[in-house]
Design a protein around this motif. Structure first.
Motif, PDB file in Angstrom:
ATOM      1  N   PRO A  11       6.400   1.235  -3.970  1.00 17.27           N
ATOM      2  CA  PRO A  11       5.702   0.465  -5.039  1.00 17.27           C
ATOM      3  C   PRO A  11       6.564  -0.352  -6.512  1.00 17.27           C
ATOM      4  O   PRO A  11       7.762   0.271  -5.983  1.00 17.27           O
ATOM      5  N   CYS A  13       6.631  -3.307  -9.038  1.00 22.40           N
ATOM      6  CA  CYS A  13       5.776  -4.498  -9.299  1.00 22.40           C
ATOM      7  C   CYS A  13       5.851  -5.909  -8.877  1.00 22.40           C
ATOM      8  O   CYS A  13       5.408  -6.848  -8.873  1.00 22.40           O
ATOM      9  N   CYS A  16       3.383  -6.144  -6.691  1.00 21.78           N
ATOM     10  CA  CYS A  16       2.073  -5.685  -7.371  1.00 21.78           C
ATOM     11  C   CYS A  16       1.034  -7.147  -7.421  1.00 21.78           C
ATOM     12  O   CYS A  16       1.318  -8.143  -7.485  1.00 21.78           O
ATOM     13  N   CYS A  30       2.770  -7.754 -16.289  1.00 19.21           N
ATOM     14  CA  CYS A  30       2.316  -7.252 -15.692  1.00 19.21           C
ATOM     15  C   CYS A  30       1.298  -7.468 -17.815  1.00 19.21           C
ATOM     16  O   CYS A  30       1.374  -6.781 -18.631  1.00 19.21           O
ATOM     17  N   SER A  41       7.620   0.573 -11.311  1.00 19.20           N
ATOM     18  CA  SER A  41       6.515   0.823 -10.760  1.00 19.20           C
ATOM     19  C   SER A  41       4.739   1.759 -11.837  1.00 19.20           C
ATOM     20  O   SER A  41       5.893   2.487 -12.362  1.00 19.20           O
ATOM     21  N   CYS A  42       3.981   1.517 -11.282  1.00 16.90           N
ATOM     22  CA  CYS A  42       3.171   2.536 -11.899  1.00 16.90           C
ATOM     23  C   CYS A  42       1.714   2.855 -11.168  1.00 16.90           C
ATOM     24  O   CYS A  42       2.122   2.241 -10.044  1.00 16.90           O
ATOM     25  N   LYS A  44      -1.072   1.900 -11.421  1.00 20.37           N
ATOM     26  CA  LYS A  44      -2.005   0.934 -11.667  1.00 20.37           C
ATOM     27  C   LYS A  44      -1.364  -0.052 -10.726  1.00 20.37           C
ATOM     28  O   LYS A  44      -2.302  -0.804  -9.759  1.00 20.37           O
ATOM     29  N   PHE A  45      -0.914   0.105  -9.323  1.00 17.82           N
ATOM     30  CA  PHE A  45      -0.211  -0.461  -8.935  1.00 17.82           C
ATOM     31  C   PHE A  45      -0.721  -0.944  -7.108  1.00 17.82           C
ATOM     32  O   PHE A  45      -1.660  -0.335  -6.688  1.00 17.82           O
ATOM     33  N   SER A  46      -1.271  -1.937  -7.302  1.00 20.19           N
ATOM     34  CA  SER A  46      -2.246  -2.556  -5.738  1.00 20.19           C
ATOM     35  C   SER A  46      -1.056  -2.981  -5.136  1.00 20.19           C
ATOM     36  O   SER A  46      -0.922  -4.479  -5.536  1.00 20.19           O
ATOM     37  N   TYR A  47      -0.966  -3.210  -3.355  1.00 24.39           N
ATOM     38  CA  TYR A  47       0.411  -4.008  -3.206  1.00 24.39           C
ATOM     39  C   TYR A  47      -0.840  -5.463  -2.781  1.00 24.39           C
ATOM     40  O   TYR A  47      -1.546  -5.527  -2.057  1.00 24.39           O
TER      41      TYR A  47
END
Length: 70
Positions: A11, A13, A16, A30, A41-42, A44-47
């Motif tokens: 992960p 950002c 993301c 973000c 990264s956190c 809520k990470f969405s690749y």
């Protein structure tokens, strides 16, 4: 189905779907965390595979015209 760039994506950002690059590409904007570094990264990470920048291809070695004759 296998993911692009392997099955294990670290992960970050910069990859993301939520993050947007800043003006100088050293920060990511973000909506969840504010201004962060590209490799933060956190949860809520969405690749987003479309944000990956492919590596530059290697330069070819020197060829002679004889290499291309049949």
């Amino acid at each position: 189905m296998a993911k692009l760039f392997g099955n294990r994506i670290e992960p970050a950002c910069i990859y993301c779907a939520l993050g947007r690059p800043g003006r100088d590409d050293s920060i990511i904007l973000c909506p969840k965390r504010g201004v962060v570094t590209p490799y933060h990264s956190c949860r809520k990470f969405s690749y987003d595979p479309l944000k990956r920048i492919p590596k530059k291809p290697r330069l070819l070695t020197q060829y002679s015209p004889d290499d291309f004759k049949l």
